[in-house]
Motif scaffolding. Structure first.
Motif, mmCIF file in Angstrom:
data_model
loop_
_atom_site.group_PDB
_atom_site.id
_atom_site.type_symbol
_atom_site.label_atom_id
_atom_site.label_comp_id
_atom_site.label_asym_id
_atom_site.label_seq_id
_atom_site.Cartn_x
_atom_site.Cartn_y
_atom_site.Cartn_z
ATOM 1 N N ASP A 18 0.830 -1.203 0.000
ATOM 2 C CA ASP A 18 0.000 0.000 0.000
ATOM 3 C C ASP A 18 0.871 1.262 0.000
ATOM 4 O OD1 ASP A 18 -2.347 -1.497 0.050
ATOM 5 O OD2 ASP A 18 -2.385 -1.570 2.242
ATOM 6 N N GLN A 19 1.909 1.231 0.812
ATOM 7 C CA GLN A 19 2.800 2.388 0.913
ATOM 8 C C GLN A 19 3.629 2.563 -0.370
ATOM 9 O OE1 GLN A 19 4.790 2.777 4.853
ATOM 10 N NE2 GLN A 19 3.519 1.030 5.460
ATOM 11 N N THR A 20 3.985 1.463 -0.991
ATOM 12 C CA THR A 20 4.703 1.527 -2.258
ATOM 13 C C THR A 20 3.814 2.146 -3.342
ATOM 14 O OG1 THR A 20 6.054 -0.412 -1.731
ATOM 15 C CG2 THR A 20 5.838 0.182 -4.056
ATOM 16 N N ALA A 21 2.544 1.789 -3.322
ATOM 17 C CA ALA A 21 1.601 2.350 -4.294
ATOM 18 C C ALA A 21 1.439 3.854 -4.079
ATOM 19 C CB ALA A 21 0.244 1.644 -4.170
ATOM 20 N N LEU A 22 1.410 4.276 -2.821
ATOM 21 C CA LEU A 22 1.305 5.713 -2.521
ATOM 22 C C LEU A 22 2.537 6.446 -3.061
ATOM 23 C CD1 LEU A 22 0.125 7.342 0.781
ATOM 24 C CD2 LEU A 22 2.207 8.143 -0.332
ATOM 25 N N ALA A 23 3.720 5.865 -2.816
ATOM 26 C CA ALA A 23 4.962 6.495 -3.288
ATOM 27 C C ALA A 23 4.986 6.572 -4.815
ATOM 28 C CB ALA A 23 6.169 5.717 -2.770
ATOM 29 N N GLN A 24 4.504 5.529 -5.465
ATOM 30 C CA GLN A 24 4.473 5.534 -6.926
ATOM 31 C C GLN A 24 3.513 6.591 -7.452
ATOM 32 O OE1 GLN A 24 3.496 1.433 -7.756
ATOM 33 N NE2 GLN A 24 5.667 0.790 -7.864
ATOM 34 N N SER A 25 2.383 6.728 -6.785
ATOM 35 C CA SER A 25 1.418 7.767 -7.186
ATOM 36 C C SER A 25 2.025 9.155 -7.025
ATOM 37 C CB SER A 25 0.139 7.651 -6.346
ATOM 38 O OG SER A 25 -0.501 6.414 -6.560
ATOM 39 N N TRP A 26 2.764 9.353 -5.938
ATOM 40 C CA TRP A 26 3.418 10.635 -5.696
ATOM 41 C C TRP A 26 4.425 10.945 -6.808
ATOM 42 C CZ3 TRP A 26 2.970 14.289 -1.667
ATOM 43 C CH2 TRP A 26 3.956 15.278 -1.660
ATOM 44 N N ARG A 27 5.250 9.970 -7.128
ATOM 45 C CA ARG A 27 6.277 10.179 -8.162
ATOM 46 C C ARG A 27 5.645 10.431 -9.528
ATOM 47 N NH1 ARG A 27 8.873 5.771 -5.263
ATOM 48 N NH2 ARG A 27 10.650 6.582 -4.064
ATOM 49 N N GLY B 42 -2.708 16.772 -3.527
ATOM 50 C CA GLY B 42 -3.893 16.696 -2.670
ATOM 51 C C GLY B 42 -4.781 15.523 -3.027
ATOM 52 N N ALA B 43 -4.810 15.174 -4.322
ATOM 53 C CA ALA B 43 -5.613 14.028 -4.743
ATOM 54 C C ALA B 43 -5.084 12.741 -4.123
ATOM 55 C CB ALA B 43 -5.593 13.924 -6.262
ATOM 56 N N ILE B 44 -3.767 12.661 -3.957
ATOM 57 C CA ILE B 44 -3.177 11.482 -3.311
ATOM 58 C C ILE B 44 -3.583 11.439 -1.840
ATOM 59 C CG2 ILE B 44 -0.991 10.379 -2.669
ATOM 60 C CD1 ILE B 44 0.241 11.615 -5.153
ATOM 61 N N PHE B 45 -3.562 12.582 -1.195
ATOM 62 C CA PHE B 45 -3.963 12.655 0.204
ATOM 63 C C PHE B 45 -5.416 12.212 0.373
ATOM 64 C CE2 PHE B 45 -6.143 15.151 3.487
ATOM 65 C CZ PHE B 45 -5.453 14.759 4.619
ATOM 66 N N GLN B 46 -6.281 12.691 -0.514
ATOM 67 C CA GLN B 46 -7.694 12.344 -0.415
ATOM 68 C C GLN B 46 -7.932 10.846 -0.635
ATOM 69 O OE1 GLN B 46 -10.026 14.296 0.632
ATOM 70 N NE2 GLN B 46 -8.802 16.185 0.639
ATOM 71 N N GLY B 47 -7.082 10.208 -1.421
ATOM 72 C CA GLY B 47 -7.268 8.786 -1.707
ATOM 73 C C GLY B 47 -6.586 7.856 -0.719
#
Length: 265
Positions: free
Chosen positions: A198-207, A232-237
């Protein structure tokens, strides 16, 4: 014109042109005699003003004359091209630059065109001693454009130092943006509700958002709103409270760092 020029208006004015104060036709002896036969003042024996020809069109000459007489030309609404054509004419006719610091009606009028012709305005301020304020103001407007939009003529008018300052501004801001937004929020110890994947997916979305921002046509002018909307879209998701806190903190850090970056030369 002679008082406003240090070279007799490009050496077009005769040496005694400043001595005449009244214009009119020469009076002949016969006309003088005739006038003596009538009541009223006699005709004045005066010399006509010289007539000189200039190459400039009337719109440009109008701006030049306003500068000489220290009258604002703003009410005439001269186009940017007419204002730009005026500057080399001032040099040719020996007319001092209207306030070298750029703090004059003439330069203020030129600066109103900076949002539309940022590179040209910056080049004019550099080439014709518009002063640091004019160059500084124009440099910020250039951030909305890519350096590739600058013409060879613009670059040559800027000169080496001013051109280097402008290029460095654009490159420094682009490099700074990369350094500021590339790193994703920090990870935490995996839990049942937030695994390492899950955290890897968040990091990938950020990049991915970071790459999109950097790849835009003018990353050096990226507005803060674009950062807020993208990250902000990443934060909301994100559902994990720890990840949300770290993402919020990272977004705050990004906005602060980017807002502190200088926007002028």
């Amino acid at each position: 014109l002679k008082r406003g020029s240090n070279n007799s208006f490009g050496d077009l004015l005769p040496a005694d042109s400043g001595t005449e104060s009244i214009s009119g036709p020469r009076s002949s002896p016969s006309s003088a005699a005739s006038s003596s036969d009538h009541d009223g003042p006699s005709s004045l024996n005066i010399k006509p003003f010289p007539v000189i020809q200039v190459e400039e069109i009337s719109h440009v000459l109008n701006v030049i004359l306003h500068i000489i007489y220290d009258i604002s030309v703003a009410s005439h609404g001269p186009s940017f091209d007419f204002l730009a054509e005026t500057l080399p004419c001032l040099v040719r006719y020996g007319i001092p630059n209207p306030n070298p610091d750029g703090n004059s009606d003439f330069w203020a009028l030129i600066m109103t065109y900076a949002p539309f012709y940022p590179f040209r305005v910056y080049a004019l301020a550099s080439a014709y001693d518009g002063g640091d304020p004019a160059c500084t103001t124009a440099s910020e407007h250039t951030l909305q454009r890519r350096l590739t939009e600058m013409t060879v003529d613009d670059a040559s008018h800027m000169g080496g130092v001013r051109l280097w300052q402008l290029v460095r501004l654009h490159l420094d801001r682009t490099e700074a943006l990369v350094g500021i937004i590339t790193s994703p929020p920090g990870s935490h110890v995996p839990t049942n509700s937030c695994s390492a994947d899950d955290q890897t997916a968040l990091a990938q979305s950020w990049r991915l958002v970071a790459v999109e921002l950097i790849a835009q046509s003018a990353p050096q002018s990226t507005p803060v709103d674009a950062l807020i909307n993208g990250f902000g879209a990443i934060f909301q998701g994100t559902r994990c409270d720890t990840c949300r806190d770290r993402t919020r903190s990272r977004i705050t850090e990004v906005i602060r760092s980017w807002s502190e970056m200088r926007r002028t030369i």
